[in-house]
Design a protein around this motif. Structure first.
Motif, PDB file in Angstrom:
ATOM      1  N   UNK A 102      60.488 -90.130  25.950  1.00 36.27           N
ATOM      2  CA  UNK A 102      59.779 -91.337  25.537  1.00 36.27           C
ATOM      3  C   UNK A 102      60.282 -92.566  26.295  1.00 36.27           C
ATOM      4  N   UNK A 103      59.350 -93.420  26.684  1.00 32.10           N
ATOM      5  CA  UNK A 103      59.700 -94.692  27.303  1.00 32.10           C
ATOM      6  C   UNK A 103      60.141 -95.672  26.222  1.00 32.10           C
ATOM      7  N   UNK A 104      60.572 -96.851  26.644  1.00 27.26           N
ATOM      8  CA  UNK A 104      61.118 -97.817  25.690  1.00 27.26           C
ATOM      9  C   UNK A 104      60.061 -98.318  24.708  1.00 27.26           C
ATOM     10  N   UNK A 105      58.843 -98.516  25.197  1.00 23.26           N
ATOM     11  CA  UNK A 105      57.754 -99.003  24.338  1.00 23.26           C
ATOM     12  C   UNK A 105      56.644 -97.966  24.309  1.00 23.26           C
ATOM     13  N   UNK A 106      56.033 -97.780  23.152  1.00 21.75           N
ATOM     14  CA  UNK A 106      54.950 -96.801  23.005  1.00 21.75           C
ATOM     15  C   UNK A 106      53.587 -97.457  23.195  1.00 21.75           C
ATOM     16  N   UNK A 107      52.693 -96.740  23.871  1.00 23.67           N
ATOM     17  CA  UNK A 107      51.280 -97.109  23.874  1.00 23.67           C
ATOM     18  C   UNK A 107      50.467 -95.817  23.947  1.00 23.67           C
ATOM     19  N   UNK A 108      49.278 -95.801  23.350  1.00 21.48           N
ATOM     20  CA  UNK A 108      48.460 -94.585  23.371  1.00 21.48           C
ATOM     21  C   UNK A 108      48.184 -94.136  24.809  1.00 21.48           C
ATOM     22  N   UNK A 109      48.087 -92.842  24.992  1.00 17.84           N
ATOM     23  CA  UNK A 109      47.903 -92.268  26.331  1.00 17.84           C
ATOM     24  C   UNK A 109      46.427 -91.988  26.595  1.00 17.84           C
ATOM     25  N   UNK A 110      45.933 -92.467  27.737  1.00 16.39           N
ATOM     26  CA  UNK A 110      44.566 -92.181  28.173  1.00 16.39           C
ATOM     27  C   UNK A 110      44.522 -91.528  29.557  1.00 16.39           C
ATOM     28  N   UNK A 111      45.423 -91.960  30.447  1.00 16.18           N
ATOM     29  CA  UNK A 111      45.452 -91.441  31.816  1.00 16.18           C
ATOM     30  C   UNK A 111      46.774 -90.735  32.075  1.00 16.18           C
ATOM     31  N   UNK A 112      46.684 -89.497  32.577  1.00 12.05           N
ATOM     32  CA  UNK A 112      47.872 -88.673  32.810  1.00 12.05           C
ATOM     33  C   UNK A 112      47.981 -88.325  34.287  1.00 12.05           C
ATOM     34  N   UNK A 113      49.151 -88.578  34.855  1.00 18.38           N
ATOM     35  CA  UNK A 113      49.430 -88.203  36.240  1.00 18.38           C
ATOM     36  C   UNK A 113      50.278 -86.939  36.242  1.00 18.38           C
ATOM     37  N   UNK A 114      49.851 -85.942  37.002  1.00 19.21           N
ATOM     38  CA  UNK A 114      50.588 -84.680  37.098  1.00 19.21           C
ATOM     39  C   UNK A 114      51.160 -84.562  38.505  1.00 19.21           C
TER      40      UNK A 114
END
Length: 287
Positions: free
Chosen positions: A160-172
């Motif tokens: 987890x990063x320091x701040x949360x935000x909903x995920x829409x775009x994922x880089x693989x």
């Protein structure tokens, strides 16, 4: 016989990352309907109520002083347990507020890596913070247990990063290796990624082999009903991927984790660590 639903296991330590860990666990729970288990681990230094002080006491000191020091250690151990319970209670309250109803909490003594090994059998994902409570944020140090957890865990590790935000775009991040293919297969099968935009990227030179690997990955994701794109970027993986995350506003990075051989670890291990350090979004690591 119906198999029990695999749980989301979130490790919290009271650091500034703990709240983000909880919100990320709630986000995954919402998309999977999986229960959440919150774990706080008290390490040896937090629970050592019986220390040998004899070497630290000058000759002739009264026995009462030794007994007093032992009692202070016992009190400290008790306070650390109370603190651990308070951390778990606060975390449960965050999940409650996020709408999660199936929550279990555990206060565990010992080593966090041993705890991961014990609980991951029925876990779908292990969630940890990027840095621990004792990490030196100013120097960019990662949590001391993070690499040990990733190298040990057989399940995806969600950093987890320091701040949360909903995920829409994922880089693989895709290098054509076994862990990269495993990551693509996991994305295709998991309800967590349904409805999200997936961009599969290889960093390096575009060759027929690279293009074929990307097309296979895209076909697998498309077959699962996912919106998938592919591309090849020049440059060094850690910089090229970190820049792409920033420029194109990706919300998550998924990549293969540390290699197994010592030579492979020097290459992939350093890239993995650099990516976790550089990216300000959650990083999901697959072995």
């Amino acid at each position: 016989m119906t198999q029990p639903t695999q749980k989301i296991v979130a490790f919290i330590d009271g650091s500034i990352y703990s709240e983000s860990v909880c919100h990320n666990a709630a986000w995954i729970a919402e998309r999977t309907a999986a229960p959440v288990e919150l774990i706080h681990v008290l390490g040896p230094r937090d629970t050592s109520g019986k220390r040998d002080h004899s070497g630290a006491i000058a000759l002739g000191a009264r026995t009462a002083l030794l007994e007093e020091l032992t009692e202070l250690d016992a009190q400290r151990s008790k306070l650390m347990s109370h603190r651990g319970r308070a951390i778990l209670d606060d975390a449960r309250a965050i999940l409650d507020k996020d709408g999660v109803t199936d929550i279990n909490t555990r206060l565990r003594h010992g080593d966090v890596v041993e705890a991961v090994s014990e609980v991951e059998g029925d876990a779908r994902v292990i969630i940890v913070g990027k840095r621990g409570e004792d990490a030196d944020f100013a120097k960019g140090h990662l949590g001391s247990n993070l690499e040990r957890i990733v190298r040990t865990s057989q399940k995806p590790v969600y950093v987890a990063a320091r701040a949360f935000k909903p995920v829409n775009k994922v880089l693989v991040a895709f290098d054509g290796g076994a862990s990269a293919m495993k990551a693509v297969d996991h994305i295709a099968r998991s309800p967590v990624f349904q409805g999200l935009t997936i961009h599969v990227v290889t960093v390096g030179n575009e060759t027929p082999e690279v293009r074929k690997g990307l097309e296979n990955a895209k076909a697998m994701l498309k077959a699962a009903g996912l919106d998938a794109q592919t591309s090849v970027l020049p440059g060094q993986p850690e910089k090229a991927l970190a820049d792409l995350v920033e420029q194109d506003n990706f919300d998550m990075l998924v990549m293969g984790a540390y290699g197994h051989s010592r030579i492979r670890s020097l290459i992939i291990g350093s890239t993995t660590t650099a990516m976790i350090r550089a990216c300000k979004v959650p990083v999901v690591l697959m072995r």
